[in-house]
Design a protein around this motif. Structure first.
Motif, PDB file in Angstrom:
ATOM      1  N   PHE A 166       0.799  -1.229   0.000  1.00 17.38           N
ATOM      2  CA  PHE A 166       0.000   0.000   0.000  1.00 17.38           C
ATOM      3  C   PHE A 166       0.835   1.284   0.000  1.00 17.38           C
ATOM      4  CE2 PHE A 166      -2.633  -3.294   2.036  1.00 17.38           C
ATOM      5  CZ  PHE A 166      -3.735  -3.260   1.194  1.00 17.38           C
ATOM      6  N   ARG A 167       2.138   1.147   0.227  1.00 11.24           N
ATOM      7  CA  ARG A 167       3.085   2.273   0.181  1.00 11.24           C
ATOM      8  C   ARG A 167       2.791   3.367   1.201  1.00 11.24           C
ATOM      9  NH1 ARG A 167       6.530   0.816  -3.638  1.00 11.24           N
ATOM     10  NH2 ARG A 167       5.712  -0.304  -5.421  1.00 11.24           N
ATOM     11  N   VAL A 168       2.100   3.000   2.276  1.00 12.95           N
ATOM     12  CA  VAL A 168       1.813   3.963   3.348  1.00 12.95           C
ATOM     13  C   VAL A 168       1.833   3.231   4.693  1.00 12.95           C
ATOM     14  CG1 VAL A 168       0.395   5.528   1.957  1.00 12.95           C
ATOM     15  CG2 VAL A 168      -0.685   3.601   3.143  1.00 12.95           C
ATOM     16  N   ILE A 169       2.016   4.007   5.752  1.00 12.30           N
ATOM     17  CA  ILE A 169       1.802   3.508   7.110  1.00 12.30           C
ATOM     18  C   ILE A 169       0.618   4.300   7.654  1.00 12.30           C
ATOM     19  CG2 ILE A 169       2.758   3.286   9.430  1.00 12.30           C
ATOM     20  CD1 ILE A 169       4.043   1.446   7.372  1.00 12.30           C
ATOM     21  N   ASP A 170      -0.537   3.657   7.708  1.00 11.50           N
ATOM     22  CA  ASP A 170      -1.764   4.368   8.075  1.00 11.50           C
ATOM     23  C   ASP A 170      -2.400   3.737   9.321  1.00 11.50           C
ATOM     24  OD1 ASP A 170      -2.753   1.987   7.078  1.00 11.50           O
ATOM     25  OD2 ASP A 170      -3.603   2.867   5.265  1.00 11.50           O
ATOM     26  N   ASP A 171      -3.585   4.208   9.664  1.00 10.70           N
ATOM     27  CA  ASP A 171      -4.255   3.717  10.871  1.00 10.70           C
ATOM     28  C   ASP A 171      -4.585   2.232  10.776  1.00 10.70           C
ATOM     29  OD1 ASP A 171      -4.117   6.159  12.098  1.00 10.70           O
ATOM     30  OD2 ASP A 171      -6.137   6.792  11.529  1.00 10.70           O
ATOM     31  N   LYS A 172      -4.837   1.738   9.555  1.00 12.89           N
ATOM     32  CA  LYS A 172      -5.161   0.321   9.376  1.00 12.89           C
ATOM     33  C   LYS A 172      -4.010  -0.575   9.821  1.00 12.89           C
ATOM     34  CE  LYS A 172      -7.238  -3.393   7.531  1.00 12.89           C
ATOM     35  NZ  LYS A 172      -6.165  -4.399   7.569  1.00 12.89           N
ATOM     36  N   ILE A 173      -2.811  -0.277   9.366  1.00 11.42           N
ATOM     37  CA  ILE A 173      -1.680  -1.125   9.732  1.00 11.42           C
ATOM     38  C   ILE A 173      -1.312  -0.933  11.199  1.00 11.42           C
ATOM     39  CG2 ILE A 173       0.053   0.547   8.956  1.00 11.42           C
ATOM     40  CD1 ILE A 173       0.244  -3.336   9.030  1.00 11.42           C
ATOM     41  N   LYS A 174      -1.533   0.246  11.729  1.00 10.96           N
ATOM     42  CA  LYS A 174      -1.271   0.458  13.158  1.00 10.96           C
ATOM     43  C   LYS A 174      -2.202  -0.404  14.008  1.00 10.96           C
ATOM     44  CE  LYS A 174       0.511   5.175  12.645  1.00 10.96           C
ATOM     45  NZ  LYS A 174       0.270   6.608  12.914  1.00 10.96           N
ATOM     46  N   THR A 175      -3.458  -0.505  13.577  1.00 11.89           N
ATOM     47  CA  THR A 175      -4.406  -1.373  14.277  1.00 11.89           C
ATOM     48  C   THR A 175      -4.022  -2.836  14.113  1.00 11.89           C
ATOM     49  OG1 THR A 175      -6.216   0.209  13.970  1.00 11.89           O
ATOM     50  CG2 THR A 175      -6.827  -2.073  14.425  1.00 11.89           C
ATOM     51  N   ASP A 176      -3.652  -3.219  12.891  1.00 11.38           N
ATOM     52  CA  ASP A 176      -3.227  -4.597  12.636  1.00 11.38           C
ATOM     53  C   ASP A 176      -2.014  -4.964  13.484  1.00 11.38           C
ATOM     54  OD1 ASP A 176      -5.251  -4.816  10.807  1.00 11.38           O
ATOM     55  OD2 ASP A 176      -3.960  -4.707   9.036  1.00 11.38           O
ATOM     56  N   LEU A 177      -1.107  -4.018  13.645  1.00 14.22           N
ATOM     57  CA  LEU A 177       0.096  -4.257  14.445  1.00 14.22           C
ATOM     58  C   LEU A 177      -0.256  -4.504  15.908  1.00 14.22           C
ATOM     59  CD1 LEU A 177       3.186  -4.386  14.565  1.00 14.22           C
ATOM     60  CD2 LEU A 177       3.181  -1.897  14.914  1.00 14.22           C
ATOM     61  N   GLN A 178      -1.159  -3.701  16.434  1.00 14.08           N
ATOM     62  CA  GLN A 178      -1.578  -3.897  17.829  1.00 14.08           C
ATOM     63  C   GLN A 178      -2.264  -5.249  18.006  1.00 14.08           C
ATOM     64  OE1 GLN A 178      -0.409  -1.845  20.023  1.00 14.08           O
ATOM     65  NE2 GLN A 178       0.373  -0.556  18.381  1.00 14.08           N
ATOM     66  N   LEU A 179      -3.033  -5.682  17.009  1.00 13.39           N
ATOM     67  CA  LEU A 179      -3.678  -6.988  17.061  1.00 13.39           C
ATOM     68  C   LEU A 179      -2.648  -8.113  17.000  1.00 13.39           C
ATOM     69  CD1 LEU A 179      -6.774  -6.323  14.750  1.00 13.39           C
ATOM     70  CD2 LEU A 179      -6.781  -6.626  17.244  1.00 13.39           C
ATOM     71  N   TRP A 180      -1.587  -7.882  16.228  1.00 14.12           N
ATOM     72  CA  TRP A 180      -0.507  -8.877  16.168  1.00 14.12           C
ATOM     73  C   TRP A 180       0.117  -9.056  17.547  1.00 14.12           C
ATOM     74  CZ3 TRP A 180       4.526  -9.376  17.451  1.00 14.12           C
ATOM     75  CH2 TRP A 180       5.214 -10.473  16.926  1.00 14.12           C
ATOM     76  N   TYR A 181       0.428  -7.948  18.196  1.00 11.09           N
ATOM     77  CA  TYR A 181       1.007  -8.021  19.541  1.00 11.09           C
ATOM     78  C   TYR A 181       0.055  -8.728  20.509  1.00 11.09           C
ATOM     79  CZ  TYR A 181       5.044  -4.925  18.750  1.00 11.09           C
ATOM     80  OH  TYR A 181       6.237  -4.384  18.339  1.00 11.09           O
ATOM     81  N   LEU A 182      -1.220  -8.419  20.398  1.00 11.37           N
ATOM     82  CA  LEU A 182      -2.210  -9.026  21.287  1.00 11.37           C
ATOM     83  C   LEU A 182      -2.240 -10.549  21.114  1.00 11.37           C
ATOM     84  CD1 LEU A 182      -4.516  -8.453  23.341  1.00 11.37           C
ATOM     85  CD2 LEU A 182      -6.084  -8.339  21.391  1.00 11.37           C
ATOM     86  N   ALA A 183      -2.207 -11.001  19.866  1.00 14.64           N
ATOM     87  CA  ALA A 183      -2.243 -12.431  19.586  1.00 14.64           C
ATOM     88  C   ALA A 183      -0.938 -13.125  19.987  1.00 14.64           C
ATOM     89  CB  ALA A 183      -2.521 -12.667  18.099  1.00 14.64           C
ATOM     90  N   ASP A 184       0.168 -12.423  19.859  1.00 12.96           N
ATOM     91  CA  ASP A 184       1.477 -13.012  20.150  1.00 12.96           C
ATOM     92  C   ASP A 184       1.723 -13.201  21.648  1.00 12.96           C
ATOM     93  OD1 ASP A 184       4.255 -13.710  19.011  1.00 12.96           O
ATOM     94  OD2 ASP A 184       4.740 -12.203  20.536  1.00 12.96           O
ATOM     95  N   LYS A 185       1.112 -12.349  22.463  1.00 17.37           N
ATOM     96  CA  LYS A 185       1.188 -12.447  23.926  1.00 17.37           C
ATOM     97  C   LYS A 185       2.610 -12.371  24.477  1.00 17.37           C
ATOM     98  CE  LYS A 185      -3.100 -15.101  24.242  1.00 17.37           C
ATOM     99  NZ  LYS A 185      -3.748 -16.356  24.688  1.00 17.37           N
ATOM    100  N   GLY A 186       3.467 -11.653  23.771  1.00 19.37           N
ATOM    101  CA  GLY A 186       4.819 -11.441  24.272  1.00 19.37           C
ATOM    102  C   GLY A 186       5.783 -12.585  24.042  1.00 19.37           C
ATOM    103  N   VAL A 187       5.338 -13.638  23.369  1.00 14.17           N
ATOM    104  CA  VAL A 187       6.174 -14.827  23.180  1.00 14.17           C
ATOM    105  C   VAL A 187       7.366 -14.542  22.263  1.00 14.17           C
ATOM    106  CG1 VAL A 187       6.231 -17.174  22.251  1.00 14.17           C
ATOM    107  CG2 VAL A 187       4.300 -16.425  23.654  1.00 14.17           C
ATOM    108  N   SER A 188       7.146 -13.816  21.173  1.00 13.25           N
ATOM    109  CA  SER A 188       8.226 -13.564  20.211  1.00 13.25           C
ATOM    110  C   SER A 188       9.350 -12.747  20.833  1.00 13.25           C
ATOM    111  CB  SER A 188       7.682 -12.852  18.973  1.00 13.25           C
ATOM    112  OG  SER A 188       6.836 -13.706  18.229  1.00 13.25           O
ATOM    113  N   VAL A 189       9.003 -11.733  21.623  1.00  9.86           N
ATOM    114  CA  VAL A 189      10.030 -10.931  22.294  1.00  9.86           C
ATOM    115  C   VAL A 189      10.877 -11.822  23.191  1.00  9.86           C
ATOM    116  CG1 VAL A 189      10.457  -9.082  23.964  1.00  9.86           C
ATOM    117  CG2 VAL A 189       8.701  -8.790  22.207  1.00  9.86           C
TER     118      VAL A 189
END
Length: 205
Positions: A166-189
């Motif tokens: 999409f060549r942008v960093i917009d609110d959609k990807i920011k929301t998707d990123l927060q959902l990724w963190y939520l699903a990951d539950k800190g395991v990857s870090v």
């Protein structure tokens, strides 16, 4: 230890001190950093609520605890952050819990990006001042052994794929990123930092 890192450590905050600093600034309608704006204060407020929640919900795995406590050396994790940074808000509570669970093998210290320009310049990501950055220092030797950040690999790939399409960093990807963190539950870090720490263990100077 490089003078830049030593200077940053001297002016660093504990996790509790960092949290208090951000909270106190918010009470004045401010955020950390050189730039002040309504949007940055808004993001800081969201991050404050997010960190409060994560401190209650994030779990450190038994495997993580075991490996941290078996580290051969003592380490400092010097983290470059800012109160408005969404990734930092997701990651710092995990780092704090890992440090607390490490039986004092890891000491977590935090510095502000804009107040430590020389340090930030040493740890750029693709030429950018992306945060958070975790600088891993061997306490006994006073040597920087590794760095990590600003995001886990999965989150980095998510952002890269979206930007490529999409060549942008917009609110959609920011929301998707927060959902990724939520699903990951800190395991990857936990897994990625443990891999770094174990590599240091087997590649000592």
């Amino acid at each position: 230890m490089k003078s830049i890192v030593a200077k940053a450590l001297f002016n660093s905050y504990s996790y509790a001190e960092y949290r208090k600093l951000v909270t106190d600034l918010l009470s004045e309608g401010k955020s950390t950093g050189d730039v002040q704006s309504e949007s940055l204060t808004h993001y800081t407020s969201l991050n404050e609520a997010r960190m409060n929640r994560l401190e209650k919900t994030i779990k450190i795995t038994e495997d993580t605890i075991d490996k941290l406590q078996k580290l051969d050396n003592h380490f400092i994790w010097l983290v470059i952050s800012e109160g408005w940074c969404g990734d930092a808000a997701q990651i710092l509570p995990i780092l704090n819990k890992m440090a607390l669970a490490s039986d004092k093998k890891v000491d977590l210290r935090i510095v502000l990006r804009d107040a430590n320009d020389e340090l930030m310049s040493q740890y750029l990501t693709n030429g950018g001042r992306a945060i958070p950055k975790v600088i891993v220092i061997c306490k006994e030797a006073g040597i920087v052994r590794a760095d990590w950040g600003p995001r886990p690999k999965g989150a980095t790939q998510l952002m890269a794929d979206y930007k490529k399409e999409f060549r942008v960093i917009d609110d959609k990807i920011k929301t998707d990123l927060q959902l990724w963190y939520l699903a990951d539950k800190g395991v990857s870090v936990q897994e990625e930092l443990l891999e770094i720490m174990e590599n240091i263990k087997y590649n000592r100077l």
